[in-house]
Design an enzyme around this catalytic site. Structure first.
Site, PDB file in Angstrom:
ATOM      1  N   CYS A   1       0.805  -1.219   0.000  1.00 38.30           N
ATOM      2  CA  CYS A   1       0.000   0.000   0.000  1.00 38.30           C
ATOM      3  C   CYS A   1       0.837   1.268   0.000  1.00 38.30           C
ATOM      4  CB  CYS A   1      -0.885   0.075   1.239  1.00 38.30           C
ATOM      5  SG  CYS A   1      -1.974  -1.312   1.450  1.00 38.30           S
TER       6      CYS A   1
ATOM      7  N   TYR B   1      14.482  -2.005  -1.805  1.00 38.48           N
ATOM      8  CA  TYR B   1      13.632  -2.277  -2.965  1.00 38.48           C
ATOM      9  C   TYR B   1      12.329  -1.498  -3.010  1.00 38.48           C
ATOM     10  CZ  TYR B   1      10.563  -4.958  -6.054  1.00 38.48           C
ATOM     11  OH  TYR B   1       9.685  -5.321  -7.025  1.00 38.48           O
TER      12      TYR B   1
ATOM     13  N   GLY C   1       1.497  -0.212  -4.965  1.00 38.83           N
ATOM     14  CA  GLY C   1       0.272  -0.990  -5.080  1.00 38.83           C
ATOM     15  C   GLY C   1      -0.429  -0.664  -6.375  1.00 38.83           C
TER      16      GLY C   1
ATOM     17  N   ASN D   1      -1.235   1.789   5.482  1.00 40.79           N
ATOM     18  CA  ASN D   1      -0.193   0.999   4.836  1.00 40.79           C
ATOM     19  C   ASN D   1       0.452   0.151   5.932  1.00 40.79           C
ATOM     20  OD1 ASN D   1       3.196   1.862   3.849  1.00 40.79           O
ATOM     21  ND2 ASN D   1       2.066   0.031   3.366  1.00 40.79           N
ATOM     22  N   GLY D   2       0.398  -1.152   5.777  1.00 40.99           N
ATOM     23  CA  GLY D   2       0.988  -2.003   6.804  1.00 40.99           C
ATOM     24  C   GLY D   2       0.025  -3.080   7.219  1.00 40.99           C
TER      25      GLY D   2
END
Ligand code: SF4
Length: 493
Positions: A25, A270, A51, A130-131
């Protein structure tokens, strides 16, 4: 169902990208500009790498109230349409892009696409995160037993229900109340009619940035999305901090018990875009440092250093600079292999990697090639790339990997295969080398990675400076839900 298409780019994406860990996300929010949703759409576009499955925006306007649009697909295919953006007026908006853990659009309902919205006695609130909430199963069970009616399968809906049950007077206080019950690794953007709210979990595992526009404020997963709308980077939201932003300014609260930060080290390797800044460091420069460390730790005689594009590029440049071996684009990526919703066909799936990555034959023929990639997850793509390079006439192939072996799944908002599907979970480095069929294979060490992100003394094993659970198996937040489902933690040494 649409007919199968001869160029099934969805299948190509699946073949290539299933062999990467995937951030799930990105979040973005704006307060204080005309048509904030337009800024949010641009911000989400810059965060699309976090995402690609779906996105959503909620806005608030004094006359029209809350409005939302949630769609499958890329931001550019949905939130550029005038007919959609006209439905999202107002000076306050938040948005979200998501990647599905199930990996297929058909398996995800639009009801799971964030932001979520809740109407409370003192007014509405929207929330996107997000998470991962690591105790979501237990919370959901408890809430359902007490009468909550869930509308999605997303763990973040727990926060809305916990807020609804809180006895506090206003939305920020109710959110604080709710967050004290929640465990996990997450960054949140939320909004009421007048407030933009940002939260990072106590360890600050996932990123969240604060930016400033001439007339307002911005919250974003990454700084690259601030750049795209011309916002000035102010600072990172602190681990465990909640910021409540209004037209009058920023109020900072700390609802969680103070703990030492454990930011996700894989964001440096990344997930984040190379033009973002994390912890005051350029992600690009960090990746170049990783390549330099790798060249020091695992030198090899060769003719060319080539990246597996695009994510291996800065590390390959660093490897080349440190080793003195020339850098070259031995593999070219087709930038136009995007995502469609056309169903996969087997013949195209078999072409897979070749449609996305092609070997620069004239360059590699007869040469000893060092291939630098960011990670090895299942190893399927690495094997295919090795075959392509050898088919093109390379004399030797040496893999150098810019992260340590990924031997453990992530439970903090990153899609990882089950542990037994991770190559490094079942094989030693030598066995992986034989399995991939390359002349040599070396991963950067955990200490080397820490040095590359600026920790000169390497990893502090007594109190690690980052989350590195996918490499070390040491989880800074106990993955309670996964343990309930049978996941076995690493035995204490
Ligand atoms: S387990 Fe790995 S990918 Fe997940 S948060 Fe920790 S370092 Fe990042």
């Amino acid at each position: 169902m649409p007919p199968a298409h001869p160029f099934d780019f969805d299948a190509v994406r699946d073949v290539c990208d299933d062999d990467k860990l995937k951030e799930e996300c990105g979040v973005f929010g704006v307060l204080g500009t005309t048509d904030a949703a337009n800024f949010v759409a641009l911000g989400l576009h810059a965060l699309q790498h976090r995402g690609q499955e779906a996105g959503g925006i909620v806005s608030y306007d004094a006359t029209q109230g809350f409005n939302s649009a949630r769609r499958f697909g890329y931001v550019r295919d949905n939130f550029t349409s005038q007919s959609i953006m006209e439905t999202l007026p107002g000076p306050l908006a938040i948005g979200h892009v998501r990647y599905s853990t199930s990996g297929s659009k058909a398996q995800t309902a639009i009801r799971d696409v964030q932001p979520f919205f809740g109407e409370f006695a003192m007014g509405g609130a929207a929330i996107a995160h997000n998470g991962n909430i690591t105790n979501a199963i237990a919370l959901r069970r408890e809430l359902i037993e007490r009468g909550s009616i869930f509308q999605s399968s997303s763990d973040s809906e727990c926060i809305i229900h916990l807020m609804a049950r809180s006895l506090q007077r206003n939305v920020p206080e109710r959110m604080e109340d709710a967050l004290r019950r929640v465990e996990g690794a997450f960054s949140i953007v939320a909004m009421t009619r007048t407030k933009l709210i940002g939260v990072r979990d106590a360890l600050g595992v996932r990123p969240l940035m604060l930016g400033k526009l001439p007339t307002g404020y911005v919250l974003s997963s990454e700084t690259c999305a601030l750049d795209i709308i011309g916002a000035e980077f102010v600072r990172e939201i602190e681990p465990g901090e909640m910021v409540v932003i209004t037209d009058d300014g920023i109020e900072s609260r700390f609802p969680f018990r103070s703990r030492k930060s454990r930011f996700c080290i894989f964001e440096h390797v990344y997930f984040s875009r190379p033009d973002s800044i994390l912890g005051g460091r350029s992600v690009y420069e960090t990746r170049e440092n990783i390549g330099r460390e790798l060249a020091k730790e695992a030198p090899v005689d060769a003719d060319l250093v080539c990246p597996v594009p695009d994510s291996g590029t800065p590390a390959a440049i660093g490897f080349s600079l440190e080793s003195g071996i020339p850098y070259a684009m031995g593999i070219i990526r087709n930038q136009y292999v995007g995502r469609t919703f056309i169903e996969p066909t087997e013949n195209i799936r078999n072409m897979g990697v070749r449609l996305k990555l092609n070997v620069n034959r004239a360059l590699v023929r007869g040469k000893r090639i060092i291939l630098v990639d960011d990670s090895v997850v299942r190893g399927t793509t690495s094997r295919k790339i090795k075959e392509m390079i050898l088919d093109a006439g390379a004399a030797e192939v040496h893999f150098r990997i810019a992260s340590p072996p990924t031997a453990w799944p992530c439970f903090y908002g990153v899609d990882t295969p089950q542990r037994e599907k991770l190559l490094a979970a079942t094989m030693s480095e030598d066995e992986m080398c034989a399995h991939l069929g390359v002349d040599s294979l070396k991963f950067i060490s955990l200490d080397g990675l820490y040095r590359a992100v600026g920790e000169a003394g390497g990893r502090d094993s007594a109190a690690p400076q980052y989350c590195d659970a996918c490499f070390s198996g040491e989880y800074p937040v106990e993955p309670a839900d996964m343990i309930e489902k049978g996941f076995e933690m690493k035995a204490a040494e």
